[in-house]
Design a protein around this motif. Structure first.
Motif, short mmCIF file in Angstrom:
data_model
loop_
_atom_site.label_atom_id
_atom_site.label_comp_id
_atom_site.label_asym_id
_atom_site.label_seq_id
_atom_site.Cartn_x
_atom_site.Cartn_y
_atom_site.Cartn_z
N ILE A 1 5.35 2.65 11.10
CA ILE A 1 6.11 2.44 9.87
C ILE A 1 7.56 2.14 10.24
O ILE A 1 8.20 2.92 10.96
CB ILE A 1 6.06 3.68 8.96
N ALA A 2 8.06 1.01 9.76
CA ALA A 2 9.44 0.63 10.04
C ALA A 2 9.92 -0.35 8.99
O ALA A 2 9.19 -1.28 8.62
CB ALA A 2 9.57 0.01 11.43
N GLN A 3 11.12 -0.14 8.50
CA GLN A 3 11.78 -1.06 7.59
C GLN A 3 10.90 -1.40 6.37
O GLN A 3 10.80 -2.55 5.96
CB GLN A 3 12.20 -2.34 8.32
N GLY A 4 10.28 -0.38 5.81
CA GLY A 4 9.46 -0.57 4.62
C GLY A 4 8.14 -1.26 4.86
O GLY A 4 7.51 -1.75 3.92
N GLU A 5 7.69 -1.31 6.13
CA GLU A 5 6.44 -1.97 6.48
C GLU A 5 5.48 -1.02 7.18
O GLU A 5 5.89 -0.12 7.92
CB GLU A 5 6.71 -3.17 7.40
N LEU A 6 4.21 -1.25 6.93
CA LEU A 6 3.13 -0.61 7.69
C LEU A 6 2.64 -1.65 8.69
O LEU A 6 1.96 -2.60 8.31
CB LEU A 6 1.98 -0.21 6.76
N ARG A 7 3.01 -1.50 9.94
CA ARG A 7 2.72 -2.51 10.94
C ARG A 7 1.45 -2.13 11.69
O ARG A 7 1.37 -1.10 12.35
CB ARG A 7 3.91 -2.63 11.89
N PRO B 1 -1.35 -3.15 14.47
CA PRO B 1 -1.61 -4.02 15.61
C PRO B 1 -3.07 -4.45 15.68
O PRO B 1 -3.91 -3.99 14.89
CB PRO B 1 -1.25 -3.13 16.80
N GLY B 2 -3.36 -5.32 16.64
CA GLY B 2 -4.74 -5.74 16.87
C GLY B 2 -5.14 -6.94 16.04
O GLY B 2 -4.32 -7.60 15.41
N SER B 3 -6.45 -7.22 16.05
CA SER B 3 -6.99 -8.36 15.33
C SER B 3 -6.73 -8.24 13.83
O SER B 3 -6.95 -7.18 13.24
CB SER B 3 -8.49 -8.47 15.59
N VAL B 4 -6.28 -9.33 13.23
CA VAL B 4 -6.02 -9.34 11.79
C VAL B 4 -7.29 -9.03 11.01
O VAL B 4 -7.25 -8.38 9.96
CB VAL B 4 -5.44 -10.71 11.37
N ASP B 5 -8.43 -9.47 11.52
CA ASP B 5 -9.71 -9.21 10.85
C ASP B 5 -10.04 -7.72 10.78
O ASP B 5 -10.87 -7.31 9.96
CB ASP B 5 -10.85 -9.93 11.57
N ARG B 6 -9.42 -6.94 11.65
CA ARG B 6 -9.68 -5.50 11.70
C ARG B 6 -8.57 -4.68 11.05
O ARG B 6 -8.55 -3.47 11.15
CB ARG B 6 -9.82 -5.07 13.16
N LEU C 1 4.56 0.47 0.82
CA LEU C 1 4.90 -0.19 2.07
C LEU C 1 4.12 -1.49 2.17
O LEU C 1 2.97 -1.58 1.73
CB LEU C 1 4.54 0.71 3.27
N LEU C 2 4.72 -2.49 2.78
CA LEU C 2 4.08 -3.79 2.96
C LEU C 2 3.28 -3.78 4.25
O LEU C 2 3.81 -3.47 5.32
CB LEU C 2 5.13 -4.90 3.00
N VAL C 3 1.99 -4.11 4.16
CA VAL C 3 1.15 -4.17 5.35
C VAL C 3 1.44 -5.46 6.11
O VAL C 3 1.32 -6.56 5.56
CB VAL C 3 -0.35 -4.10 4.98
N THR C 4 1.85 -5.33 7.38
CA THR C 4 2.16 -6.49 8.21
C THR C 4 1.45 -6.35 9.56
O THR C 4 0.94 -5.28 9.90
CB THR C 4 3.67 -6.62 8.45
N HIS C 5 1.44 -7.43 10.31
CA HIS C 5 0.84 -7.40 11.64
C HIS C 5 1.89 -6.88 12.62
O HIS C 5 3.03 -7.35 12.64
CB HIS C 5 0.37 -8.79 12.06
N GLY C 6 1.49 -5.89 13.43
CA GLY C 6 2.43 -5.29 14.36
C GLY C 6 2.04 -5.49 15.81
O GLY C 6 0.91 -5.90 16.12
N ALA C 7 2.97 -5.17 16.68
CA ALA C 7 2.72 -5.24 18.12
C ALA C 7 2.38 -3.84 18.63
O ALA C 7 2.39 -2.87 17.88
CB ALA C 7 3.97 -5.78 18.83
N LEU D 1 0.85 -1.19 0.00
CA LEU D 1 0.00 0.00 0.00
C LEU D 1 0.88 1.24 0.00
O LEU D 1 1.84 1.32 0.79
CB LEU D 1 -0.89 0.00 1.24
N PRO D 2 0.60 2.23 -0.86
CA PRO D 2 1.42 3.44 -0.83
C PRO D 2 1.04 4.35 0.35
O PRO D 2 -0.13 4.46 0.71
CB PRO D 2 1.09 4.11 -2.16
N PHE D 3 2.04 4.98 0.91
CA PHE D 3 1.85 6.01 1.93
C PHE D 3 2.78 7.16 1.59
O PHE D 3 3.99 6.97 1.51
CB PHE D 3 2.16 5.47 3.33
N GLU D 4 2.19 8.33 1.30
CA GLU D 4 2.95 9.49 0.83
C GLU D 4 3.81 9.12 -0.39
O GLU D 4 4.93 9.57 -0.54
CB GLU D 4 3.79 10.08 1.95
N GLY D 5 3.22 8.27 -1.24
CA GLY D 5 3.88 7.89 -2.48
C GLY D 5 4.87 6.77 -2.36
O GLY D 5 5.40 6.30 -3.38
#
Length: 230
Positions: A98-104, A106-111, A86-92, A79-83
């Motif tokens: 945003i870290a290391q090219g990821e959009l992390r 948190p919370g339930s994966v369904d949400r 970034l890879l959408v991942t599950h975060g804590a 998914l782009p963010f400010e152009g």
């Protein structure tokens, strides 16, 4: 209004729109989401208009096929963010990060999609409010309020009462494009038109904007391909 269906492979959903200003039957395929709109002038029967659409169904399918594929946002999607993609991942933790090219997220994966959409709207409001404040100060004008929407036909607007509206999807575009749209709408606080005086105002508070305008013309439909379950 319930759409009409033109059968075939694939079937085509057609939304009928009555207009007292239209002079002829017209078909439009949205570049943003492939939505087909059939406009009827006053006095034209729906059956006649739908027959016109059926005669154009090969053209319609060709136009629809040219639309970018829709992307359902979730874990593993880019998914782009400010152009920047970034890879959408599950975060804590408790916040989107945003870290290391990821959009992390948190919370339930369904949400994930809903949580991410809320965060994007918040980021868009922050960026657009800051940009609007800056350009309004340069112009010596003030606006009454800012609202965020998911508009399909425009990226922003300015009412005669000084209310600014922006599409929150601008946060997906490069930051320079978001800045231009803010300057464009703020300039309407002085010039409620698109005259040479208006564009002169945009240049005064923003600077040259041809590159940003071209980016929007070339990429608008791609910002609308991302679906968040809404």
């Amino acid at each position: 209004m319930q759409p009409h269906i033109i059968p075939g492979n694939p079937p085509i959903e057609v939304i009928l729109r009555h207009s007292t200003r239209a002079r002829r039957i017209s078909l439009r395929v949205s570049r943003l989401d492939g939505r087909v709109t059939l406009t009827l002038p006053k006095g034209v029967r729906e059956a006649e208009a739908l027959d016109f659409a059926r005669q154009k169904q090969d053209w319609l399918r060709h136009q629809i096929a040219r639309q970018p594929d829709q992307v359902q946002v979730g874990i593993g999607v880019e998914l782009p963010f400010e152009g920047r993609p970034l890879l959408v991942t599950h975060g804590a933790g408790r916040k989107v990060d945003i870290a290391q090219g990821e959009l992390r997220v948190p919370g339930s994966v369904d949400r994930t999609a809903a949580r991410l959409q809320g965060w994007l709207k918040e980021m868009a409001r922050d960026r657009l409010t800051a940009a609007s404040d800056r350009y309004a100060a340069r112009l010596g004008k003030s606006y009454s309020r800012i609202t965020m929407r998911d508009t399909r036909s425009r990226w922003g607007s300015c009412s005669s009462a000084g209310a600014l509206m922006y599409s929150w999807r601008l946060i997906l575009a490069p930051a320079t494009v978001l800045e231009y749209v803010a300057a464009h709408e703020v300039a309407h606080l002085k010039e409620m038109n698109h005259s040479s005086a208006f564009w002169g105002t945009v240049d005064d508070i923003h600077g040259p904007c041809m590159e940003q305008r071209k980016w929007l013309r070339d990429n608008s439909e791609f910002l609308h391909r991302y679906r968040f379950g809404d």
